[in-house]
Design a protein around this motif. Structure first.
Motif, PDB file in Angstrom:
ATOM      1  N   UNK A 162       0.755  -1.003  -0.041  1.00  0.00           N
ATOM      2  CA  UNK A 162      -0.184  -0.087  -0.059  1.00  0.00           C
ATOM      3  C   UNK A 162       0.736   1.377  -0.017  1.00  0.00           C
ATOM      4  N   UNK A 163       1.694   1.057   0.709  1.00  0.00           N
ATOM      5  CA  UNK A 163       2.580   2.389   0.895  1.00  0.00           C
ATOM      6  C   UNK A 163       3.743   2.616  -0.589  1.00  0.00           C
ATOM      7  N   UNK A 164       3.888   1.458  -1.059  1.00  0.00           N
ATOM      8  CA  UNK A 164       4.496   1.844  -2.494  1.00  0.00           C
ATOM      9  C   UNK A 164       3.678   2.165  -3.718  1.00  0.00           C
ATOM     10  N   UNK A 165       2.544   1.644  -3.624  1.00  0.00           N
ATOM     11  CA  UNK A 165       1.656   1.764  -4.687  1.00  0.00           C
ATOM     12  C   UNK A 165       1.019   3.387  -4.515  1.00  0.00           C
ATOM     13  N   UNK A 166       0.796   3.572  -2.995  1.00  0.00           N
ATOM     14  CA  UNK A 166       0.312   5.062  -3.039  1.00  0.00           C
ATOM     15  C   UNK A 166       1.076   6.117  -3.208  1.00  0.00           C
ATOM     16  N   UNK A 167       2.472   5.734  -2.724  1.00  0.00           N
ATOM     17  CA  UNK A 167       3.805   6.607  -2.984  1.00  0.00           C
ATOM     18  C   UNK A 167       3.882   7.064  -4.390  1.00  0.00           C
ATOM     19  N   UNK A 168       3.937   5.926  -5.146  1.00  0.00           N
ATOM     20  CA  UNK A 168       4.180   6.138  -6.746  1.00  0.00           C
ATOM     21  C   UNK A 168       2.825   6.966  -7.453  1.00  0.00           C
ATOM     22  N   UNK A 169       1.663   6.557  -7.096  1.00  0.00           N
ATOM     23  CA  UNK A 169       0.701   7.494  -7.347  1.00  0.00           C
ATOM     24  C   UNK A 169       0.567   9.047  -6.975  1.00  0.00           C
ATOM     25  N   UNK A 170       1.256   9.060  -5.927  1.00  0.00           N
ATOM     26  CA  UNK A 170       1.185  10.630  -5.274  1.00  0.00           C
ATOM     27  C   UNK A 170       2.475  11.373  -6.351  1.00  0.00           C
ATOM     28  N   UNK A 171       3.752  10.430  -6.569  1.00  0.00           N
ATOM     29  CA  UNK A 171       4.589  11.073  -7.142  1.00  0.00           C
ATOM     30  C   UNK A 171       4.360  11.499  -8.514  1.00  0.00           C
ATOM     31  N   UNK A 172       3.258  10.568  -9.286  1.00  0.00           N
ATOM     32  CA  UNK A 172       3.079  10.607 -10.738  1.00  0.00           C
ATOM     33  C   UNK A 172       2.314  12.081 -10.592  1.00  0.00           C
ATOM     34  N   UNK A 173       1.299  12.154  -9.806  1.00  0.00           N
ATOM     35  CA  UNK A 173       0.394  13.119  -9.554  1.00  0.00           C
ATOM     36  C   UNK A 173       1.107  14.621  -9.335  1.00  0.00           C
ATOM     37  N   UNK A 174       2.148  14.486  -8.471  1.00  0.00           N
ATOM     38  CA  UNK A 174       2.723  15.824  -8.036  1.00  0.00           C
ATOM     39  C   UNK A 174       3.570  16.389  -9.436  1.00  0.00           C
ATOM     40  N   UNK A 175       4.123  15.314 -10.129  1.00  0.00           N
ATOM     41  CA  UNK A 175       4.762  15.776 -11.302  1.00  0.00           C
ATOM     42  C   UNK A 175       3.819  16.411 -12.273  1.00  0.00           C
ATOM     43  N   UNK A 176       2.554  15.551 -12.473  1.00  0.00           N
ATOM     44  CA  UNK A 176       1.831  16.158 -13.523  1.00  0.00           C
ATOM     45  C   UNK A 176       1.274  17.587 -12.957  1.00  0.00           C
ATOM     46  N   UNK A 177       1.038  17.665 -11.733  1.00  0.00           N
ATOM     47  CA  UNK A 177       0.646  19.009 -11.239  1.00  0.00           C
ATOM     48  C   UNK A 177       1.777  19.952 -11.368  1.00  0.00           C
ATOM     49  N   UNK A 178       2.812  19.824 -11.115  1.00  0.00           N
ATOM     50  CA  UNK A 178       3.999  20.748 -11.345  1.00  0.00           C
ATOM     51  C   UNK A 178       4.125  21.097 -12.874  1.00  0.00           C
ATOM     52  N   UNK A 179       3.928  20.234 -13.614  1.00  0.00           N
ATOM     53  CA  UNK A 179       4.054  20.569 -14.872  1.00  0.00           C
ATOM     54  C   UNK A 179       2.917  21.368 -15.360  1.00  0.00           C
TER      55      UNK A 179
END
Length: 205
Positions: free
Chosen positions: A144-161
């Motif tokens: 759960x920690x790994x999957x949720x972490x990956x989703x957060x990273x992807x979303x944060x990168x998309x948000x930053x862009x």
């Protein structure tokens, strides 16, 4: 990271001091707390800060920005397309508030993961076998920690862009960055991408 989030803390403090609306002041205050904790997280003494107040702060902050994003969506519907296009300010944008909510969820994730890691037996001993807390920057355990972490990273990168694209449009229209909207967009991009880098470092170990 200390320099980046230190500068972002200064930006949040300046915006808080000059905010004209209560809503904006609350948002800047929450980001000031987020940026300050991000500075602390990269240093060993973060382990001495209490966990529950941090979690409570960022859960409430995530709920605040999510509620504002939902309100912006509902508020835009009766105004129609022309009105929604004209309401281009940073604080008028539902997507910007949604990205801020994701940032706060990422803080909840990071605080929870680092606290669990520090509570583990492996974290009881610091370098050289000495007792005491130390900074945690390794991959979290559990699917759960790994999957949720990956989703957060992807979303944060998309948000930053998305913030950078909005900043580019703003510069084309206004011709400069150094106004309130431009500085907010630049700060949003820096916060989102900086947090993505921190979370990715934790995931990569």
């Amino acid at each position: 990271m200390t320099t980046l989030f230190g500068l972002l803390s200064a930006h949040s403090l300046w915006c808080l001091a000059t905010a004209r609306r209560t809503f904006s002041a609350v948002g800047y205050l929450l980001h000031l707390g987020m940026n300050a904790i991000m500075v602390a997280m990269v240093w060993p003494w973060w382990a001495y800060l209490p966990t529950l107040p941090q979690l409570a702060l960022f859960v409430l902050a995530a709920a605040f920005f999510a509620a504002v994003a939902g309100w912006r969506v509902v508020d835009a519907r009766p105004r129609g397309l022309a009105s929604s296009v004209s309401r281009t300010g940073h604080h008028e944008s539902a997507w910007a508030q949604a990205v801020h909510a994701v940032m706060m969820l990422a803080m909840v994730w990071a605080v929870a993961i680092m606290s669990l890691a520090l509570a583990s037996p492996a974290a009881a001993l610091g370098p050289g076998g000495h007792q005491g807390p130390h900074a945690v920057a390794h991959a979290p355990t559990g699917l759960w920690a790994m999957v949720s972490g990956v989703l957060l990273v992807v979303t944060l990168v998309a948000g930053g862009i998305s913030f950078l694209f909005a900043l580019s449009r703003h510069v084309r229209v206004r011709g400069f960055v150094c106004d309130r909207v431009g500085s907010d967009l630049l700060a949003g991009a820096a916060m989102s991408l900086g947090m993505a880098a921190m979370c990715a470092t934790m995931l990569a170990g």
